[in-house]
Design an enzyme around this catalytic site. Structure first.
Site, PDB file in Angstrom:
ATOM      1  N   LYS A  64      51.827  70.937  30.484  1.00 31.54           N
ATOM      2  CA  LYS A  64      52.488  69.652  30.764  1.00 31.54           C
ATOM      3  C   LYS A  64      53.912  69.689  30.217  1.00 31.54           C
ATOM      4  CE  LYS A  64      51.804  65.536  28.630  1.00 31.54           C
ATOM      5  NZ  LYS A  64      53.112  64.889  28.473  1.00 31.54           N
ATOM      6  N   ASP A 111      55.370  65.536  33.748  1.00 31.26           N
ATOM      7  CA  ASP A 111      55.056  64.185  33.245  1.00 31.26           C
ATOM      8  C   ASP A 111      56.347  63.400  33.000  1.00 31.26           C
ATOM      9  OD1 ASP A 111      53.648  62.037  32.213  1.00 31.26           O
ATOM     10  OD2 ASP A 111      53.425  62.928  30.227  1.00 31.26           O
ATOM     11  N   LYS A 160      56.840  60.265  34.238  1.00 34.22           N
ATOM     12  CA  LYS A 160      56.510  58.836  34.145  1.00 34.22           C
ATOM     13  C   LYS A 160      57.539  57.956  34.864  1.00 34.22           C
ATOM     14  CE  LYS A 160      53.972  59.076  29.732  1.00 34.22           C
ATOM     15  NZ  LYS A 160      54.041  60.488  29.341  1.00 34.22           N
ATOM     16  N   ASP A 220      60.616  52.668  38.540  1.00 28.09           N
ATOM     17  CA  ASP A 220      61.876  52.099  39.039  1.00 28.09           C
ATOM     18  C   ASP A 220      61.534  51.321  40.303  1.00 28.09           C
ATOM     19  OD1 ASP A 220      64.667  51.696  39.662  1.00 28.09           O
ATOM     20  OD2 ASP A 220      65.136  53.506  38.524  1.00 28.09           O
ATOM     21  N   THR A 254      48.702  55.577  25.579  1.00 26.66           N
ATOM     22  CA  THR A 254      47.720  55.668  24.483  1.00 26.66           C
ATOM     23  C   THR A 254      48.334  55.298  23.131  1.00 26.66           C
ATOM     24  OG1 THR A 254      48.132  58.025  24.624  1.00 26.66           O
ATOM     25  CG2 THR A 254      46.055  57.256  25.483  1.00 26.66           C
ATOM     26  N   ARG A 282      49.680  68.018  20.116  1.00 27.89           N
ATOM     27  CA  ARG A 282      49.796  68.465  18.732  1.00 27.89           C
ATOM     28  C   ARG A 282      48.530  69.050  18.134  1.00 27.89           C
ATOM     29  NH1 ARG A 282      52.914  62.967  17.529  1.00 27.89           N
ATOM     30  NH2 ARG A 282      51.586  62.442  19.307  1.00 27.89           N
TER      31      ARG A 282
HETATM   32  O1  C5P Z   1      50.483  65.462  20.814  1.00 27.38           O
HETATM   33  P1  C5P Z   1      49.606  64.564  21.628  1.00 27.38           P
HETATM   34  O2  C5P Z   1      48.269  65.191  21.971  1.00 27.38           O
HETATM   35  O3  C5P Z   1      49.492  63.181  21.064  1.00 27.38           O
HETATM   36  O4  C5P Z   1      50.398  64.459  23.020  1.00 27.38           O
HETATM   37  C1  C5P Z   1      49.987  63.604  24.047  1.00 27.38           C
HETATM   38  C2  C5P Z   1      50.831  63.832  25.261  1.00 27.38           C
HETATM   39  O5  C5P Z   1      50.331  63.006  26.297  1.00 27.38           O
HETATM   40  C3  C5P Z   1      52.302  63.499  25.073  1.00 27.38           C
HETATM   41  O6  C5P Z   1      53.033  64.466  25.819  1.00 27.38           O
HETATM   42  C4  C5P Z   1      52.453  62.129  25.696  1.00 27.38           C
HETATM   43  O7  C5P Z   1      53.712  61.953  26.298  1.00 27.38           O
HETATM   44  C5  C5P Z   1      51.371  62.143  26.775  1.00 27.38           C
HETATM   45  N1  C5P Z   1      50.822  60.832  27.137  1.00 27.38           N
HETATM   46  C6  C5P Z   1      50.199  59.973  26.248  1.00 27.38           C
HETATM   47  N2  C5P Z   1      49.701  58.756  26.659  1.00 27.38           N
HETATM   48  C7  C5P Z   1      49.794  58.407  27.940  1.00 27.38           C
HETATM   49  C8  C5P Z   1      50.411  59.263  28.853  1.00 27.38           C
HETATM   50  C9  C5P Z   1      50.902  60.476  28.420  1.00 27.38           C
HETATM   51  O8  C5P Z   1      50.082  60.311  25.079  1.00 27.38           O
HETATM   52  N3  C5P Z   1      49.255  57.273  28.361  1.00 27.38           N
END
Ligand code: C5P
Length: 241
Positions: free
Chosen positions: A31, A58, A60, A63, A115, A207
């Site tokens: 991603k 991604d 997002k 607009d 999230t 992460r």
């Molecule tokens: O590091 P972590 O596992 O928290 O990363 C989550 C990834 O998912 C990030 O790249 C974040 O931008 C993406 N994301 C998210 N919640 C959403 C959509 C995408 O955390 N609703």
């Protein structure tokens, strides 16, 4: 289809390439978010695709309908496997976005509620009445009716969305943490096994893999554990794409 999509939230290309080296020739689902895309541009997407990886772009998009449609018409030329828009852009925006990916290999996913947004933030910051689950289900149904292929949602909303949107709707969940991990800025997190059991097709994990001393073994142990737990599951692999 790999059940785990690795979120490459690195500040530059060098760090990303350093991260990928120990994976060798393994083909991954990667991603690329705003942080890297705005730094590297299209070259990174085409390069990763030419190396056999799947790419989730991604960005997002959010607009007016015409702008999102035109932006997507350009972005699908890069042949990303997944691309995101915000469901909160409205049904007309989602319909136009779905039209822009029609006839391509790109699957369009709508972000329901980030999230990182808690129930209190929904109420106090966004002034949205109702709870996160109802809101996410509402967005998912609007997305499906608008021709969008699936949604990004927290694993906590996956089961409710699966029930409403049906078996063929793609559900991809970020907000995944291993039991020993920090939650960081995420609010609604869950373990990989539980998220899949609740109806996710695939997980986005950043992460919990990228910050580990041995990311390859963490990645492989998650994939192995999911494949054991999901044998015969209706939501995984063959049902996606
Ligand atoms: O590091 P972590 O596992 O928290 O990363 C989550 C990834 O998912 C990030 O790249 C974040 O931008 C993406 N994301 C998210 N919640 C959403 C959509 C995408 O955390 N609703």
């Amino acid at each position: 289809m790999p059940p785990v999509i690795i979120a490459l939230d690195f500040e530059n290309r060098e760090k990303l390439e350093r991260f990928l080296i120990p994976f060798g020739n393994e083909k991954l689902f990667l991603k690329i978010g705003m942080e890297l895309y705005y730094r590297t541009g299209n070259d990174l997407v085409t390069d990763l695709k030419s190396r056999g990886h799947r790419v989730f772009l991604d960005l997002k998009l959010h607009d007016i309908p015409n702008t999102v449609e035109c932006a997507l018409s350009n972005l699908v030329k890069l042949d990303p496997d997944y691309i995101t828009i915000h469901a909160s852009g409205g049904a007309e925006m989602m319909r136009r976005a779905a039209g822009a990916v029609t006839g391509t290999n790109t699957r369009l996913l709508a972000i329901t509620i980030l999230t990182s947004i808690s129930e209190a933030m929904l109420r106090d910051d966004l002034r949205v009445e109702g709870n996160v689950r109802d809101m996410a289900c509402h967005y998912a149904c609007r997305a499906k009716d608008s021709g969008v292929h699936g949604v990004i949602c927290s694993p906590h909303e996956a089961a409710a969305i699966r029930e409403k949107a049906g078996a063929d709707f793609l559900i991809v969940t970020p907000g995944i943490r291993l039991l020993e991990d920090d939650v960081n800025d995420q609010k609604r997190v869950m373990t990989p096994e539980n998220a899949m059991a609740l109806g996710a097709n695939q997980l986005v994990i950043g992460r919990s893999i990228t910050t580990k001393a041995d990311p390859v073994s963490v990645y492989r142990s998650i994939v192995t554990s999911l494949s054991k737990g999901q044998e015969g599951s209706p939501w995984t692999s063959s049902r996606v794409c």
